[in-house]
Design an enzyme around this catalytic site. Structure first.
Site, PDB file in Angstrom:
ATOM      1  N   VAL A  92       0.903  -1.207  -0.065  1.00  0.00           N
ATOM      2  CA  VAL A  92       0.160  -0.096   0.001  1.00  0.00           C
ATOM      3  C   VAL A  92       0.826   1.162   0.015  1.00  0.00           C
ATOM      4  CG1 VAL A  92      -1.855   1.162   1.257  1.00  0.00           C
ATOM      5  CG2 VAL A  92      -1.829  -1.358   1.328  1.00  0.00           C
ATOM      6  N   PRO A  93       1.254   1.963  -1.322  1.00  0.00           N
ATOM      7  CA  PRO A  93       2.425   2.490  -1.456  1.00  0.00           C
ATOM      8  C   PRO A  93       2.339   4.030  -0.743  1.00  0.00           C
ATOM      9  CG  PRO A  93       1.087   2.435  -3.298  1.00  0.00           C
ATOM     10  CD  PRO A  93       0.522   1.407  -2.486  1.00  0.00           C
ATOM     11  N   CYS A  94       2.216   4.043   0.274  1.00  0.00           N
ATOM     12  CA  CYS A  94       2.307   5.358   1.090  1.00  0.00           C
ATOM     13  C   CYS A  94       3.608   6.289   0.761  1.00  0.00           C
ATOM     14  CB  CYS A  94       2.098   5.415   2.526  1.00  0.00           C
ATOM     15  SG  CYS A  94       3.107   4.330   3.374  1.00  0.00           S
ATOM     16  N   HIS A  95       4.427   5.609   0.290  1.00  0.00           N
ATOM     17  CA  HIS A  95       5.913   6.381   0.071  1.00  0.00           C
ATOM     18  C   HIS A  95       5.682   7.140  -1.317  1.00  0.00           C
ATOM     19  CE1 HIS A  95       5.978   2.518  -2.263  1.00  0.00           C
ATOM     20  NE2 HIS A  95       6.893   3.303  -3.213  1.00  0.00           N
ATOM     21  N   ARG A  96       4.628   6.907  -2.015  1.00  0.00           N
ATOM     22  CA  ARG A  96       4.425   7.765  -3.191  1.00  0.00           C
ATOM     23  C   ARG A  96       3.697   9.106  -2.995  1.00  0.00           C
ATOM     24  NH1 ARG A  96       2.625   2.505  -6.408  1.00  0.00           N
ATOM     25  NH2 ARG A  96       4.538   1.354  -6.328  1.00  0.00           N
TER      26      ARG A  96
END
Length: 175
Positions: free
Chosen positions: A136-140
């Protein structure tokens, strides 16, 4: 009480905890995280389960997918996940999963995408409590000024993930 199987995973950008509940991934988070206790308590309470060191088919698949991601071969994950948060948090996390590999958006854009443009701070808070990093790409999600902002694994980890994705994406500036 049910069981959440957990194991450690050493990624190129930091030590992680990977865990499964039944046939779903429920945690892929940074072992050193300032909200570690709060996040762990929320997951266990939501699932009415306790952590137990071990592995599972889901964990093994998750580690294989993480290895392929870090090697530059995987851009999309297909492991089923279970969210352990409020309705609002789950909405934000679901929207995070729609951000394509190699791209970034701002917290404001994320708030607009969930049709709540004034909830920028609440969106940032939900993003910060995402327990399933990378999948769940919260780094994006970055600041509206294109600066890297807080990340559970630290800004070096966030930068490393974004640089990995940028290196595998032709002609795409991330920030």
């Amino acid at each position: 009480m049910e069981t959440i199987k957990i194991t450690r995973y050493q990624s190129p950008v930091g030590d992680m905890i990977v865990g499964s509940y039944g046939d779903k991934l429920c945690i892929c988070d940074w072992a050193v995280e300032k909200r570690r206790y709060t996040i762990d308590r929320r997951i266990q309470r939501h699932l009415n389960a306790k952590y137990e060191e071990g592995t599972s088919e889901v964990i093994q698949r998750a580690i294989e997918e993480l290895d392929a991601y870090f090697a530059g071969y995987r851009k999309i994950f297909d492991i089923p996940v279970v969210f352990t948060g409020s309705e609002f948090q789950c909405t934000v996390w679901g929207e995070l999963m729609k951000i394509p590999y190699g791209t970034t958006i701002s917290y404001g854009e994320l708030a607009r995408r969930i049709r709540n443009p004034k909830a920028v701070r609440a969106v940032a808070s939900a993003n910060a409590t995402n327990p399933i990093s990378i999948f769940v790409p919260c780094h994006r999600v970055i600041g509206s000024n294109h600066k890297l902002t807080g990340y559970g694994g630290g800004l070096d980890a966030k930068k490393g993930l974004l640089e990995l994705e940028r290196s595998k994406t032709v002609g795409n500036e991330l920030w």
